[in-house]
Write a protein that holds these residues in place. Structure first.
Motif, PDB file in Angstrom:
ATOM      1  N   LEU A  76       0.879  -1.108   0.032  1.00  0.00           N
ATOM      2  CA  LEU A  76       0.227   0.000  -0.157  1.00  0.00           C
ATOM      3  C   LEU A  76       0.944   1.112   0.187  1.00  0.00           C
ATOM      4  O   LEU A  76       1.649   1.428   0.995  1.00  0.00           O
ATOM      5  CB  LEU A  76      -0.865   0.062   1.288  1.00  0.00           C
ATOM      6  CG  LEU A  76      -1.634   1.246   1.463  1.00  0.00           C
ATOM      7  CD1 LEU A  76      -2.927   1.432   0.324  1.00  0.00           C
ATOM      8  CD2 LEU A  76      -2.384   1.108   2.831  1.00  0.00           C
ATOM      9  N   GLU A  77       0.661   2.117  -0.892  1.00  0.00           N
ATOM     10  CA  GLU A  77       1.780   3.291  -1.156  1.00  0.00           C
ATOM     11  C   GLU A  77       0.761   4.418  -0.718  1.00  0.00           C
ATOM     12  O   GLU A  77      -0.532   4.446  -1.396  1.00  0.00           O
ATOM     13  CB  GLU A  77       2.275   3.392  -2.368  1.00  0.00           C
ATOM     14  CG  GLU A  77       3.247   2.323  -2.624  1.00  0.00           C
ATOM     15  CD  GLU A  77       3.974   2.413  -4.019  1.00  0.00           C
ATOM     16  OE1 GLU A  77       3.329   3.217  -5.051  1.00  0.00           O
ATOM     17  OE2 GLU A  77       4.840   1.840  -4.338  1.00  0.00           O
ATOM     18  N   VAL A  78       1.018   5.298   0.077  1.00  0.00           N
ATOM     19  CA  VAL A  78       0.315   6.554   0.276  1.00  0.00           C
ATOM     20  C   VAL A  78       0.809   7.635   0.190  1.00  0.00           C
ATOM     21  O   VAL A  78       2.055   8.052   0.035  1.00  0.00           O
ATOM     22  CB  VAL A  78      -0.015   6.619   1.929  1.00  0.00           C
ATOM     23  CG1 VAL A  78      -0.913   5.179   1.955  1.00  0.00           C
ATOM     24  CG2 VAL A  78       1.057   6.548   2.961  1.00  0.00           C
ATOM     25  N   GLY A  79      -0.062   8.871  -0.095  1.00  0.00           N
ATOM     26  CA  GLY A  79       0.636  10.232  -0.424  1.00  0.00           C
ATOM     27  C   GLY A  79       1.041  10.970   0.832  1.00  0.00           C
ATOM     28  O   GLY A  79       0.609  10.518   1.931  1.00  0.00           O
ATOM     29  N   LEU A  80       1.492  12.097   0.598  1.00  0.00           N
ATOM     30  CA  LEU A  80       2.075  12.931   2.018  1.00  0.00           C
ATOM     31  C   LEU A  80       0.914  13.208   3.170  1.00  0.00           C
ATOM     32  O   LEU A  80       1.025  12.862   4.156  1.00  0.00           O
ATOM     33  CB  LEU A  80       2.382  14.204   1.411  1.00  0.00           C
ATOM     34  CG  LEU A  80       3.181  15.317   2.396  1.00  0.00           C
ATOM     35  CD1 LEU A  80       4.257  14.627   3.244  1.00  0.00           C
ATOM     36  CD2 LEU A  80       3.394  16.450   1.950  1.00  0.00           C
ATOM     37  N   ASP A  81      -0.388  13.458   2.646  1.00  0.00           N
ATOM     38  CA  ASP A  81      -1.215  13.764   3.458  1.00  0.00           C
ATOM     39  C   ASP A  81      -1.784  12.584   4.114  1.00  0.00           C
ATOM     40  O   ASP A  81      -2.677  12.833   5.341  1.00  0.00           O
ATOM     41  CB  ASP A  81      -2.637  14.341   2.814  1.00  0.00           C
ATOM     42  CG  ASP A  81      -2.428  15.853   2.436  1.00  0.00           C
ATOM     43  OD1 ASP A  81      -1.265  16.373   2.748  1.00  0.00           O
ATOM     44  OD2 ASP A  81      -3.574  16.436   1.793  1.00  0.00           O
ATOM     45  N   LEU A  82      -1.561  11.275   3.795  1.00  0.00           N
ATOM     46  CA  LEU A  82      -2.016   9.914   4.599  1.00  0.00           C
ATOM     47  C   LEU A  82      -1.135   9.568   5.485  1.00  0.00           C
ATOM     48  O   LEU A  82      -1.343   8.681   5.995  1.00  0.00           O
ATOM     49  CB  LEU A  82      -2.287   9.196   3.399  1.00  0.00           C
ATOM     50  CG  LEU A  82      -3.446   9.576   2.447  1.00  0.00           C
ATOM     51  CD1 LEU A  82      -3.935   8.275   1.805  1.00  0.00           C
ATOM     52  CD2 LEU A  82      -4.659  10.306   3.056  1.00  0.00           C
ATOM     53  N   LEU A  83       0.207  10.269   5.383  1.00  0.00           N
ATOM     54  CA  LEU A  83       1.211   9.750   6.521  1.00  0.00           C
ATOM     55  C   LEU A  83       0.707   9.622   7.963  1.00  0.00           C
ATOM     56  O   LEU A  83       0.918   8.885   8.789  1.00  0.00           O
ATOM     57  CB  LEU A  83       2.556  10.802   6.238  1.00  0.00           C
ATOM     58  CG  LEU A  83       3.061  10.774   5.001  1.00  0.00           C
ATOM     59  CD1 LEU A  83       4.603  11.409   5.330  1.00  0.00           C
ATOM     60  CD2 LEU A  83       3.564   9.113   4.856  1.00  0.00           C
ATOM     61  N   PRO A  84       0.083  10.663   8.407  1.00  0.00           N
ATOM     62  CA  PRO A  84      -0.688  10.659   9.915  1.00  0.00           C
ATOM     63  C   PRO A  84      -1.542   9.462   9.883  1.00  0.00           C
ATOM     64  O   PRO A  84      -1.565   9.130  11.167  1.00  0.00           O
ATOM     65  CB  PRO A  84      -1.519  12.104   9.748  1.00  0.00           C
ATOM     66  CG  PRO A  84      -0.675  12.993   8.780  1.00  0.00           C
ATOM     67  CD  PRO A  84      -0.356  12.082   7.735  1.00  0.00           C
TER      68      PRO A  84
END
Length: 342
Positions: free
Chosen positions: A24-32
């Motif tokens: 699963l790869e996530v963008g910057l806003d989803l790091l939290p």
């Protein structure tokens, strides 16, 4: 070794070669969402989905490797199997998703209209302060972590047959041997190899049949493997042994199995492989099945089609390609103790 030495370069290259089975790869806003120290719940949701899928489908899903990718849009994510993207989506980290199947319940709420990524239902990203109003209007309201976890869960179910490898199958066999050693000793490797067993298990998972009742599966294979080695044919025998389980998974609240049946002329067309007669007949039948499946889904019922045993494999292959979500059973897979409503 020095960073510019051949040994260091070789080690670096080798570290890049392995491909994770499920990522699963996530963008910057989803790091939290993936940082537990900041209250993120996504990793906990992923652990829960692995347990639930194990209970539902009968095997342990490989670990989900989560990593960030700044090339994605800030709220974007994507799911990869063996390094290849199988789906992607986008969420709004600071908002709630109000799922509105009718498309009208959120018309008085401010927000961004979208399609919910798992099933494509109409939805709107709303402020958290509007959650109560959306729920009062009949919407299902979920947070971004739930959106991603739900999408991932559905993808794992859809691609379960690709996630079952030799290690996972061997774990199932070893677990079965602890309680049913005799059938395992009789079956593997004397009647069939582990590779042949994997083919049968993958066939079952591809059509959404749980392999949790591994004892019944192995017993059915031990009974039939002496007569045939064809994994597809063996799968049909296993499905018939699992009739009670398969039927139960599609029984409605009233305790009935509501299903469609094929016209005998349509069955004969599948039986002949579409040869002879009207060349467009098979296309029309497939279109009718698509429409009937949508109608059943709109009634909140599982779209189920019951056919003659000798054409089930052929019809199921067409359904998998052209009518996703349609379950194809043979009459021998219907539990006689359950009322059947056509």
């Amino acid at each position: 070794p020095r960073s510019d030495s051949p040994a260091a370069q070789k080690a670096e290259i080798e570290s890049l070669l392995p491909i994770e089975l499920l990522s699963l790869e996530v963008g910057l806003d989803l790091l939290p969402l993936v940082d537990a120290s900041r209250g993120g719940e996504l990793l906990h949701r992923i652990a829960s989905l692995r347990k639930q899928v194990a209970l539902d489908l009968g095997f342990i899903v490989p670990p989900v490797h989560v990593r960030d990718d700044l090339r994605l849009r800030p709220g974007g994510y994507r799911v990869l199997i063996s390094g290849v993207k199988v789906a992607q989506g986008e969420v709004r980290a600071a908002r709630m998703l109000a799922i509105d199947p009718g498309g009208n319940a959120t018309r008085n709420l401010d927000g961004e209209r979208v399609r919910e990524p798992t099933f494509g239902l109409p939805a709107k990203w709303i402020l958290s302060t509007d959650r109560a109003r959306a729920e009062a209007a009949g919407c299902t309201v979920v947070d971004p972590a739930t959106v991603v976890a739900t999408h991932l869960t559905e993808l794992v179910r859809r691609h379960a047959h690709e996630l079952l490898g030799r290690r996972e199958a061997q774990d199932l066999v070893d677990l079965a041997a602890k309680q049913n050693a005799k059938v395992v000793e009789e079956l593997i490797p004397h009647l069939m190899t582990l590779g042949d067993l994997i083919k049968v298990l993958r066939h079952l998972l591809h059509e959404g049949v749980s392999i949790r009742d591994i004892r019944s599966i192995l017993e059915a294979l031990a009974d039939q493997a002496g007569a045939t080695k064809d994994p597809a044919e063996l799968t049909e025998h296993v499905r018939q042994r699992l009739a009670r389980q398969i039927t139960a998974s599609h029984v409605g609240d009233a305790g009935e199995l509501r299903a469609m049946v094929l016209d005998p002329r349509a069955e004969e067309l599948f039986r002949s492989g579409g040869r002879g007669g009207d060349p467009q007949a098979l296309t029309r039948i497939t279109g009718s099945l698509e429409q009937a499946a949508r109608t059943a889904t709109d009634r909140d019922e599982d779209p189920v089609l019951v056919v003659a045993p000798d054409v089930r494999r052929t019809v199921a292959a067409v359904a998998l390609r052209h009518v996703p979500g349609l379950t194809v059973l043979s009459f021998r897979e219907v539990d006689p103790g359950v009322p059947f409503v056509a």
